[in-house]
Design an enzyme around this catalytic site. Structure first.
Site, PDB file in Angstrom:
ATOM      1  N   HIS A   1      12.894  -2.025  -1.491  1.00 46.96           N
ATOM      2  CA  HIS A   1      11.800  -1.749  -2.680  1.00 46.96           C
ATOM      3  C   HIS A   1      13.044  -0.885  -3.804  1.00 46.96           C
ATOM      4  O   HIS A   1      13.245  -0.315  -2.601  1.00 46.96           O
ATOM      5  CB  HIS A   1      10.328  -1.018  -1.554  1.00 46.96           C
ATOM      6  CG  HIS A   1       9.417  -0.984  -2.774  1.00 46.96           C
ATOM      7  ND1 HIS A   1       9.754  -0.058  -3.597  1.00 46.96           N
ATOM      8  CD2 HIS A   1       8.906  -1.608  -3.759  1.00 46.96           C
ATOM      9  CE1 HIS A   1       8.803   0.071  -4.867  1.00 46.96           C
ATOM     10  NE2 HIS A   1       7.758  -0.815  -4.671  1.00 46.96           N
TER      11      HIS A   1
ATOM     12  N   TRP B   1       1.372  -1.476   0.453  1.00 45.27           N
ATOM     13  CA  TRP B   1      -0.259   0.205  -0.196  1.00 45.27           C
ATOM     14  C   TRP B   1       0.740   1.442  -0.095  1.00 45.27           C
ATOM     15  O   TRP B   1       0.166   2.456  -0.244  1.00 45.27           O
ATOM     16  CB  TRP B   1      -1.065   0.217   0.850  1.00 45.27           C
ATOM     17  CG  TRP B   1      -1.984  -1.272   0.547  1.00 45.27           C
ATOM     18  CD1 TRP B   1      -2.120  -1.562  -0.558  1.00 45.27           C
ATOM     19  CD2 TRP B   1      -3.586  -1.204   2.263  1.00 45.27           C
ATOM     20  NE1 TRP B   1      -3.958  -2.364   0.218  1.00 45.27           N
ATOM     21  CE2 TRP B   1      -3.862  -2.200   1.138  1.00 45.27           C
ATOM     22  CE3 TRP B   1      -3.787  -0.818   3.271  1.00 45.27           C
ATOM     23  CZ2 TRP B   1      -5.017  -2.617   2.384  1.00 45.27           C
ATOM     24  CZ3 TRP B   1      -4.569  -0.849   3.644  1.00 45.27           C
ATOM     25  CH2 TRP B   1      -5.395  -2.394   3.044  1.00 45.27           C
ATOM     26  N   LYS B   2       1.889   1.188   0.071  1.00 45.67           N
ATOM     27  CA  LYS B   2       3.089   2.478   0.107  1.00 45.67           C
ATOM     28  C   LYS B   2       2.106   3.517   1.435  1.00 45.67           C
ATOM     29  O   LYS B   2       2.232   2.490   2.433  1.00 45.67           O
ATOM     30  CB  LYS B   2       3.245   2.534  -1.044  1.00 45.67           C
ATOM     31  CG  LYS B   2       3.664   1.687  -2.176  1.00 45.67           C
ATOM     32  CD  LYS B   2       4.126   2.399  -3.650  1.00 45.67           C
ATOM     33  CE  LYS B   2       4.486   1.365  -4.403  1.00 45.67           C
ATOM     34  NZ  LYS B   2       4.612   1.794  -5.902  1.00 45.67           N
TER      35      LYS B   2
ATOM     36  N   GLY C   1       1.187  -2.644  -6.176  1.00 37.90           N
ATOM     37  CA  GLY C   1       0.864  -0.771  -5.704  1.00 37.90           C
ATOM     38  C   GLY C   1      -1.191  -1.146  -6.073  1.00 37.90           C
ATOM     39  O   GLY C   1      -1.091  -0.969  -5.189  1.00 37.90           O
ATOM     40  N   GLY C   2      -0.909   0.069  -7.186  1.00 40.34           N
ATOM     41  CA  GLY C   2      -1.633   0.614  -6.777  1.00 40.34           C
ATOM     42  C   GLY C   2      -3.364   0.252  -6.677  1.00 40.34           C
ATOM     43  O   GLY C   2      -4.069  -0.088  -6.443  1.00 40.34           O
TER      44      GLY C   2
ATOM     45  N   GLY D   1       4.242   1.996 -11.437  1.00 37.89           N
ATOM     46  CA  GLY D   1       2.882   2.679 -11.520  1.00 37.89           C
ATOM     47  C   GLY D   1       2.953   3.035 -13.006  1.00 37.89           C
ATOM     48  O   GLY D   1       2.141   4.984 -12.854  1.00 37.89           O
TER      49      GLY D   1
ATOM     50  N   GLU E   1      11.066  -6.197  -9.860  1.00 37.76           N
ATOM     51  CA  GLU E   1       9.904  -4.844  -9.844  1.00 37.76           C
ATOM     52  C   GLU E   1      11.052  -4.300 -10.688  1.00 37.76           C
ATOM     53  O   GLU E   1      11.704  -3.304 -10.438  1.00 37.76           O
ATOM     54  CB  GLU E   1       9.641  -4.144  -8.896  1.00 37.76           C
ATOM     55  CG  GLU E   1       8.656  -5.105  -7.712  1.00 37.76           C
ATOM     56  CD  GLU E   1       7.744  -4.135  -7.057  1.00 37.76           C
ATOM     57  OE1 GLU E   1       6.705  -4.325  -6.900  1.00 37.76           O
ATOM     58  OE2 GLU E   1       7.938  -3.309  -6.508  1.00 37.76           O
TER      59      GLU E   1
ATOM     60  N   SER F   1       2.926  -2.376 -12.328  1.00 38.03           N
ATOM     61  CA  SER F   1       1.393  -2.198 -13.637  1.00 38.03           C
ATOM     62  C   SER F   1       0.831  -3.327 -13.382  1.00 38.03           C
ATOM     63  O   SER F   1       0.012  -3.830 -14.332  1.00 38.03           O
ATOM     64  CB  SER F   1       1.984  -1.572 -14.222  1.00 38.03           C
ATOM     65  OG  SER F   1       2.098  -0.731 -14.962  1.00 38.03           O
TER      66      SER F   1
HETATM   67  P1  13P Z   1       2.350  -0.703  -9.413  1.00 35.85           P
HETATM   68  O1  13P Z   1       1.607  -1.941  -8.921  1.00 35.85           O
HETATM   69  O2  13P Z   1       1.524   0.307  -8.497  1.00 35.85           O
HETATM   70  O3  13P Z   1       2.800  -0.267 -10.535  1.00 35.85           O
HETATM   71  O4  13P Z   1       3.527  -0.634  -8.034  1.00 35.85           O
HETATM   72  C1  13P Z   1       4.196  -1.912  -7.279  1.00 35.85           C
HETATM   73  C2  13P Z   1       5.086  -1.834  -6.404  1.00 35.85           C
HETATM   74  O5  13P Z   1       5.617  -1.337  -6.668  1.00 35.85           O
HETATM   75  C3  13P Z   1       4.840  -2.656  -5.774  1.00 35.85           C
HETATM   76  O6  13P Z   1       5.601  -2.784  -4.538  1.00 35.85           O
END
Ligand code: 13P
Length: 246
Positions: free
Chosen positions: A92, A6-7, A225-226, A166, A160, A204
């Protein structure tokens, strides 16, 4: 293995809505590790909701410090264990770029975690490194942190590519598969106990493209992430991983 990162996102309200939407969408499964790494301060609220809804989700954290005591602002492995976290992400790319995290500190974090909780080590090349065809060299350098270590069998790596995070851009599923095989080989040959890690893809991933990645032999899951910030879309991805129809 499907992990939500979730950052620095979320609120008490978002987490309440998220849990309900996830519960309404996911199809029960067996034998898949599904985890969420929320900001530290929401761990307890999320654990309570997951227990209340009886969801099969483990909670972890997005990063960890190497020790405890006089380390202002830090959170230790013993603390996250104390509040029943099961895993931590380390290395990360946002930690590496925004917070100047080095291979040395990533290595120390892996040592401090040991087998107290599961570790997910993130690696990935930048757009320039990708254009320069340096991906494998960069990954080898980032994976050098495990050289000579005895790793727990639960140790995982998340590939990643920085340029995919993102942005809506991703490598092709076949490219991801090849890189994951490379990562497995490097970890097997450089870890002291020759473990072959689970390798997750991150960058993504959403409920429209997840299936194409999950079909690949060397893709053992995703770090999201998103698309993990909505309970419904995260549950859709979990369902796809588990071979359930949306
Ligand atoms: P996104 O899925 O938003 O591209 O982010 C990936 C991420 O950094 C997960 O750690």
């Amino acid at each position: 293995m499907i992990i939500a990162n979730w950052k620095c996102n979320g609120s008490k309200k978002m987490i309440q809505d998220w849990s309900k939407h996830y519960k309404d969408t996911y199809i029960p499964f067996k034998n898949t590790f599904v985890g969420i790494a929320p900001p530290y301060i929401y761990v307890e609220q999320l654990i309570n909701l997951i227990n209340a809804y009886d969801l099969d989700i483990e909670i972890g954290v997005q990063d960890i410090d190497i020790s405890s005591g006089a380390r202002t602002g830090a959170i230790s492995v013993d603390m996250i264990q104390d509040i029943e976290c099961q895993f931590t992400i380390v290395g990360h790319s946002e930690r590496r770029t925004i917070f100047d995290e080095s291979n040395e500190s990533v290595s120390a974090k892996i040592d401090s975690v040991g087998n107290k909780v599961e570790t997910i080590l993130c690696v990935g090349e930048s757009a320039k490194e990708n254009n320069d065809k340096e991906t494998r060299n960069i990954l080898e350098d980032q994976l050098s942190v495990i050289e000579g270590k005895v790793l727990p069998s639960s140790f995982s790596v998340a590939y990643e590519p920085v340029w995919a995070i993102g942005t809506g851009n991703t490598p092709t599923p076949e490219e991801i598969n090849d890189i994951h095989k490379f990562i497995k080989d490097v970890v097997q040959s450089s870890s002291e106990n020759s473990i072959v890690p689970n390798v997750l893809y991150g960058g993504s991933v959403n409920d429209a493209n997840a299936e194409s990645f999950f079909k690949q032999d060397n893709v053992n899951g995703a770090l999201i992430g998103g698309a993990s910030l909505q309970g419904k879309s995260f549950a859709n991805i979990v369902n796809i991983f588990n071979g359930k129809a949306i």
